[in-house]
Design a protein around this motif. Structure first.
Motif, PDB file in Angstrom:
ATOM      1  N   ARG A 193       0.593   1.711  -2.891  1.00  0.00           N
ATOM      2  CA  ARG A 193      -0.751   1.894  -4.352  1.00  0.00           C
ATOM      3  C   ARG A 193      -2.445   1.691  -4.141  1.00  0.00           C
ATOM      4  NH1 ARG A 193       2.418  -0.677  -7.612  1.00  0.00           N
ATOM      5  NH2 ARG A 193       1.236  -2.253  -7.704  1.00  0.00           N
ATOM      6  N   ALA A 194      -2.798   2.719  -4.328  1.00  0.00           N
ATOM      7  CA  ALA A 194      -3.946   2.810  -4.183  1.00  0.00           C
ATOM      8  C   ALA A 194      -4.826   1.793  -5.456  1.00  0.00           C
ATOM      9  CB  ALA A 194      -5.165   3.815  -4.383  1.00  0.00           C
ATOM     10  N   PRO A 195      -5.867   1.452  -5.227  1.00  0.00           N
ATOM     11  CA  PRO A 195      -6.753   0.741  -5.830  1.00  0.00           C
ATOM     12  C   PRO A 195      -7.117   1.752  -7.382  1.00  0.00           C
ATOM     13  CG  PRO A 195      -7.880   0.221  -3.814  1.00  0.00           C
ATOM     14  CD  PRO A 195      -6.964   1.132  -3.876  1.00  0.00           C
ATOM     15  N   LEU A 239      -2.770  -4.048 -10.227  1.00  0.00           N
ATOM     16  CA  LEU A 239      -3.095  -4.375  -8.979  1.00  0.00           C
ATOM     17  C   LEU A 239      -2.786  -3.523  -8.027  1.00  0.00           C
ATOM     18  CD1 LEU A 239      -2.005  -8.677  -8.726  1.00  0.00           C
ATOM     19  CD2 LEU A 239      -4.324  -7.275  -9.248  1.00  0.00           C
ATOM     20  N   PRO A 240      -3.287  -3.541  -7.212  1.00  0.00           N
ATOM     21  CA  PRO A 240      -3.080  -2.250  -6.587  1.00  0.00           C
ATOM     22  C   PRO A 240      -2.498  -3.453  -5.123  1.00  0.00           C
ATOM     23  CG  PRO A 240      -5.133  -4.294  -5.337  1.00  0.00           C
ATOM     24  CD  PRO A 240      -4.805  -4.265  -6.758  1.00  0.00           C
ATOM     25  N   GLY A 241      -1.206  -2.683  -4.037  1.00  0.00           N
ATOM     26  CA  GLY A 241      -0.534  -2.755  -3.118  1.00  0.00           C
ATOM     27  C   GLY A 241       0.997  -2.235  -3.398  1.00  0.00           C
ATOM     28  N   VAL A 242       1.991  -2.642  -2.692  1.00  0.00           N
ATOM     29  CA  VAL A 242       3.442  -2.346  -2.412  1.00  0.00           C
ATOM     30  C   VAL A 242       4.036  -2.530  -3.710  1.00  0.00           C
ATOM     31  CG1 VAL A 242       4.999  -2.369  -0.810  1.00  0.00           C
ATOM     32  CG2 VAL A 242       2.763  -3.323   0.317  1.00  0.00           C
ATOM     33  N   PRO A 243       4.584  -0.960  -3.791  1.00  0.00           N
ATOM     34  CA  PRO A 243       5.320  -0.965  -5.155  1.00  0.00           C
ATOM     35  C   PRO A 243       7.034  -1.367  -4.827  1.00  0.00           C
ATOM     36  CG  PRO A 243       5.375   1.080  -4.123  1.00  0.00           C
ATOM     37  CD  PRO A 243       4.409   0.226  -3.570  1.00  0.00           C
ATOM     38  N   ASP A 244       7.455  -1.770  -5.685  1.00  0.00           N
ATOM     39  CA  ASP A 244       8.956  -2.380  -5.732  1.00  0.00           C
ATOM     40  C   ASP A 244       9.544  -0.867  -5.081  1.00  0.00           C
ATOM     41  OD1 ASP A 244       8.257  -4.851  -7.105  1.00  0.00           O
ATOM     42  OD2 ASP A 244       8.361  -3.860  -9.388  1.00  0.00           O
ATOM     43  N   THR A 265      12.768   0.274  -3.888  1.00  0.00           N
ATOM     44  CA  THR A 265      14.373  -0.301  -4.111  1.00  0.00           C
ATOM     45  C   THR A 265      15.402   0.227  -3.033  1.00  0.00           C
ATOM     46  OG1 THR A 265      14.297   2.723  -5.018  1.00  0.00           O
ATOM     47  CG2 THR A 265      14.188   1.745  -6.458  1.00  0.00           C
ATOM     48  N   VAL A 266      15.200   1.087  -2.082  1.00  0.00           N
ATOM     49  CA  VAL A 266      15.607   1.280  -1.085  1.00  0.00           C
ATOM     50  C   VAL A 266      14.965   0.634   0.428  1.00  0.00           C
ATOM     51  CG1 VAL A 266      17.196   3.167  -2.019  1.00  0.00           C
ATOM     52  CG2 VAL A 266      15.161   3.915  -0.960  1.00  0.00           C
ATOM     53  N   PRO A 267      15.705   0.979   1.340  1.00  0.00           N
ATOM     54  CA  PRO A 267      14.355   0.113   2.467  1.00  0.00           C
ATOM     55  C   PRO A 267      14.085   2.005   2.711  1.00  0.00           C
ATOM     56  CG  PRO A 267      17.128  -0.209   2.718  1.00  0.00           C
ATOM     57  CD  PRO A 267      17.485   0.644   0.873  1.00  0.00           C
ATOM     58  N   SER A 268      12.741   1.499   3.135  1.00  0.00           N
ATOM     59  CA  SER A 268      11.981   2.340   3.223  1.00  0.00           C
ATOM     60  C   SER A 268      10.818   1.929   4.697  1.00  0.00           C
ATOM     61  CB  SER A 268      11.142   2.365   2.059  1.00  0.00           C
ATOM     62  OG  SER A 268      11.827   2.686   0.665  1.00  0.00           O
ATOM     63  N   VAL A 269      10.262   3.486   4.754  1.00  0.00           N
ATOM     64  CA  VAL A 269       8.897   3.195   5.430  1.00  0.00           C
ATOM     65  C   VAL A 269       7.938   3.101   4.890  1.00  0.00           C
ATOM     66  CG1 VAL A 269       7.719   4.788   7.293  1.00  0.00           C
ATOM     67  CG2 VAL A 269       9.981   4.471   7.063  1.00  0.00           C
ATOM     68  N   VAL A 270       7.013   1.490   4.764  1.00  0.00           N
ATOM     69  CA  VAL A 270       6.226   1.780   4.067  1.00  0.00           C
ATOM     70  C   VAL A 270       4.720   1.948   4.897  1.00  0.00           C
ATOM     71  CG1 VAL A 270       4.808  -0.160   3.765  1.00  0.00           C
ATOM     72  CG2 VAL A 270       6.804  -0.247   3.308  1.00  0.00           C
ATOM     73  N   VAL A 271       3.812   3.180   4.164  1.00  0.00           N
ATOM     74  CA  VAL A 271       2.671   4.203   4.214  1.00  0.00           C
ATOM     75  C   VAL A 271       1.090   3.659   3.463  1.00  0.00           C
ATOM     76  CG1 VAL A 271       1.983   6.436   4.847  1.00  0.00           C
ATOM     77  CG2 VAL A 271       4.791   5.567   5.242  1.00  0.00           C
ATOM     78  N   ALA A 272       0.423   3.326   4.795  1.00  0.00           N
ATOM     79  CA  ALA A 272      -0.491   2.869   3.357  1.00  0.00           C
ATOM     80  C   ALA A 272      -1.843   3.021   4.802  1.00  0.00           C
ATOM     81  CB  ALA A 272      -1.206   1.281   3.960  1.00  0.00           C
ATOM     82  N   ARG A 273      -3.727   3.736   4.058  1.00  0.00           N
ATOM     83  CA  ARG A 273      -3.880   3.429   4.976  1.00  0.00           C
ATOM     84  C   ARG A 273      -4.772   2.694   5.936  1.00  0.00           C
ATOM     85  NH1 ARG A 273      -8.613   6.347   5.824  1.00  0.00           N
ATOM     86  NH2 ARG A 273     -10.790   5.561   6.058  1.00  0.00           N
ATOM     87  N   ALA A 288      -2.635  -9.656   2.348  1.00  0.00           N
ATOM     88  CA  ALA A 288      -1.904 -10.130   1.142  1.00  0.00           C
ATOM     89  C   ALA A 288      -1.021  -9.054   0.473  1.00  0.00           C
ATOM     90  CB  ALA A 288      -3.266  -9.646  -0.032  1.00  0.00           C
ATOM     91  N   ASP A 289      -1.049  -7.908   1.355  1.00  0.00           N
ATOM     92  CA  ASP A 289       0.440  -6.391   0.779  1.00  0.00           C
ATOM     93  C   ASP A 289       1.590  -6.794   1.560  1.00  0.00           C
ATOM     94  OD1 ASP A 289      -1.733  -5.382  -0.855  1.00  0.00           O
ATOM     95  OD2 ASP A 289      -2.858  -4.448   0.862  1.00  0.00           O
TER      96      ASP A 289
END
Length: 570
Positions: free
Chosen positions: A26-28, A150-155, A157-165, A170-171
């Motif tokens: 999640r972006a700020p 707050l910005p950061g990783v969403p909850d 619900t299933v095994p996922s590939v976390v993608v971010a800029r 802290a994230d």
């Protein structure tokens, strides 16, 4: 991989491959500069605005500190450094000054932190990596001031590939690791925070993947760290190939024999740790003694979020627990490696123009000699309490004179096995003279590559120059290993390259005697060593040294791999 969806190229960290849906970080929130301060869901009174800002900084620091306390290893280390940023009184003082000049609260926070962002960016080097943490702190404080999410990783619900800029420590600490398959970022480098933490967690990781954040949540992707590739909307054949590879590599873990080549040449396979809790976890997961101990105990984790130096008694308790966890196995303890991107509130010099080349590592002894003295005293007390013989080494040693001074101090404290890190080209070039003063050396290939190639190791766009297969870096590793062989003294590697199964063959062929890595990297390295004789390792090393580029060096090594190893690792 077989034909499927489009490919996005990146720099791979690790060697795993997974399939899963994208989960975008999640972006700020878009909070305007003139947004009001919020207290209990309503605009704060004018005389309460400053306290809202003060409380926001305190809350962010407290949250980060709690995450650091729950974390371990490199993640605890980098989170501890971020805690120091969030609790730095200079940031709050700057925000208060802006408020006093009439700035709205959100604008005040942004302006205060922005000055530090500009300063760190202009400094370059390792300090530039702190910009990610500063931005993370800024966005979290702004969200709390304005009552925004707050910005950061969403909850997940299933095994996922976390993608971010980019992914701040802290994230990363907020990730539900049971549901994270891999990490992908558009920024970062192969030895930056995200990469190091992914390695500790055993997660496939890609950095420098342009366009990754343009993917939609839930998009199916293949993350192939070994190939440095993100495959979007993979075909059935792609998915089947990943599953088959996972099944074959799972067999690595079945081998728990001591590290050795196929003809019995021993190689200590060791785990990197950052805290006593790490040591206890590694030992608990290693009842079959699949590692020979720890080749890198990063003691600075104990210091990083402290406002004053930990006492001898505090340090003794931590070291005693770590040594006790491994029992009679080898534990190599690195003395305080602070400065540059790991500042200490009570020790780091505030006015260094280039901290990566300044007072860091062993050089802190020049300005704060009591820190090293206390640490050596605590290690000696822990050794006596456990009846063990820890190996102690110092980072950023550049000359034989420094090695001699360290050895004298450590032996006077009652520590018998004393060594140094080889991270500076000068130390590699004078390894023979340094080894005349100490009992062993350990090569930190991350920093050695940085200083050899004059390239900031946290700049992802320069990753090709930081490749440990670079011929100049290999030459320095070879010179150090050769000096160790001539002196009859151990030479270890505890940098990123120790966990690369193909590079492990080269290192053993050069004469390296131990390899220290994240625990999850050990099975593949053990498997590869046990498929090759010592003489074949020497042949592979010679082929790599004869190459004219990093790409050619690795390719030359791969051509000489055992067929089964090549199929799994190349």
């Amino acid at each position: 991989m077989t034909a499927g969806g489009r490919r996005l190229a990146g720099v791979g960290v690790g060697r795993g491959a997974v399939v899963g849906p994208v989960a975008l970080v999640r972006a700020p929130a878009e909070v305007p500069d003139d947004a009001p301060a919020v207290r209990d869901g309503a605009p704060a009174a004018a005389d309460d605005v400053e306290q809202v800002v003060v409380d926001a900084f305190a809350a962010v620091a407290a949250d980060l500190r709690a995450r650091a306390d729950r974390a371990s290893g490199p993640l605890a280390e980098v989170l501890g450094a971020t805690v120091l940023i969030a609790s730095d009184p200079s940031l709050l003082a700057g925000a208060r000054a802006e408020l006093g000049a009439g700035a709205p609260p959100v604008a005040a926070v942004r302006a205060a932190v922005g000055r530090f962002i500009d300063m760190f960016t202009s400094m370059g080097g390792l300090m530039a990596e702190r910009v990610t943490d500063l931005v993370s702190v800024r966005d979290r404080v702004v969200a709390r001031v304005a009552g925004a999410p707050l910005p950061g990783v969403p909850d997940l619900t299933v095994p996922s590939v976390v993608v971010a800029r980019d992914l701040a420590p802290a994230d990363t600490a907020a990730l539900d690791l049971g549901k994270v398959l891999a990490i992908v970022t558009e920024l970062g480098g192969p030895t930056g925070h995200t990469a190091i933490i992914a390695g500790q967690l055993g997660l496939p990781c890609l950095v420098q993947v342009a366009g990754a954040t343009a993917l939609e949540d839930g998009t199916s992707v293949v993350v192939d760290a070994r190939a440095g590739e993100l495959r979007v909307d993979p075909s059935d054949d792609d998915v089947a190939e990943v599953a088959d590879r996972a099944r074959r590599e799972a067999a690595f873990a079945d081998d728990t024999a001591p590290g050795a080549t196929s003809d019995g040449h021993p190689v200590d396979l060791l785990a990197n740790i950052g805290t006593a809790a790490d040591a206890e976890r590694a030992a608990a997961a290693d009842d079959a003694r699949t590692v020979a101990g720890s080749g890198l105990f990063r003691t600075e984790v104990l210091f990083l979020d402290a406002t004053t130096a930990p006492s001898v008694a505090q340090q003794t308790r931590e070291y005693t627990a770590a040594l006790a966890a491994f029992g009679d196995r080898k534990v190599v303890v690195r003395t305080l490696d602070a400065g540059a991107d790991k500042p200490l509130a009570f020790a780091t010099l505030p006015d260094e123009e280039n901290p990566a080349l300044g007072v860091r590592g062993y050089r802190i002894d020049r300005v704060h000699p009591q820190l090293l003295a206390d640490q050596l005293e605590a290690l000696a007390a822990a050794a006596a309490a456990t009846g063990t013989r820890p190996w102690v080494m110092a980072p950023m040693v550049a000359t034989p004179a420094e090695a001699r001074a360290l050895a004298t101090a450590a032996r006077a404290a009652g520590l018998e096995q004393v060594g140094v890190m080889v991270e500076v080209p000068a130390a590699a070039l004078r390894a023979r003279e340094i080894l005349a003063e100490v009992d062993f050396v350990s090569i930190g290939t991350n920093d050695l590559a940085q200083y050899t190639m004059a390239t900031d190791r946290l700049r992802g766009e320069l990753a090709d120059l930081l490749d440990p297969w670079q011929p100049a870096v290999l030459d320095l590793v070879a010179a150090t290993a050769r000096a160790g062989t001539e002196a009859g003294k151990p030479v270890g590697v505890c940098g990123e390259s120790a966990g690369d199964p193909v590079m492990a063959l080269v290192l053993v062929g050069l004469g390296v005697t131990s390899l220290s890595m994240s625990l999850g990297s050990v099975p593949a390295v053990r498997f590869t060593l046990r498929r090759h004789t010592r003489s074949r390792c020497v042949e592979i090393a010679e082929a790599a040294l004869a190459a004219s580029s990093a790409v050619d060096a690795r390719a030359a090594a791969v051509t000489l791999l055992d067929a089964e190893a090549a199929a799994l690792l190349a």
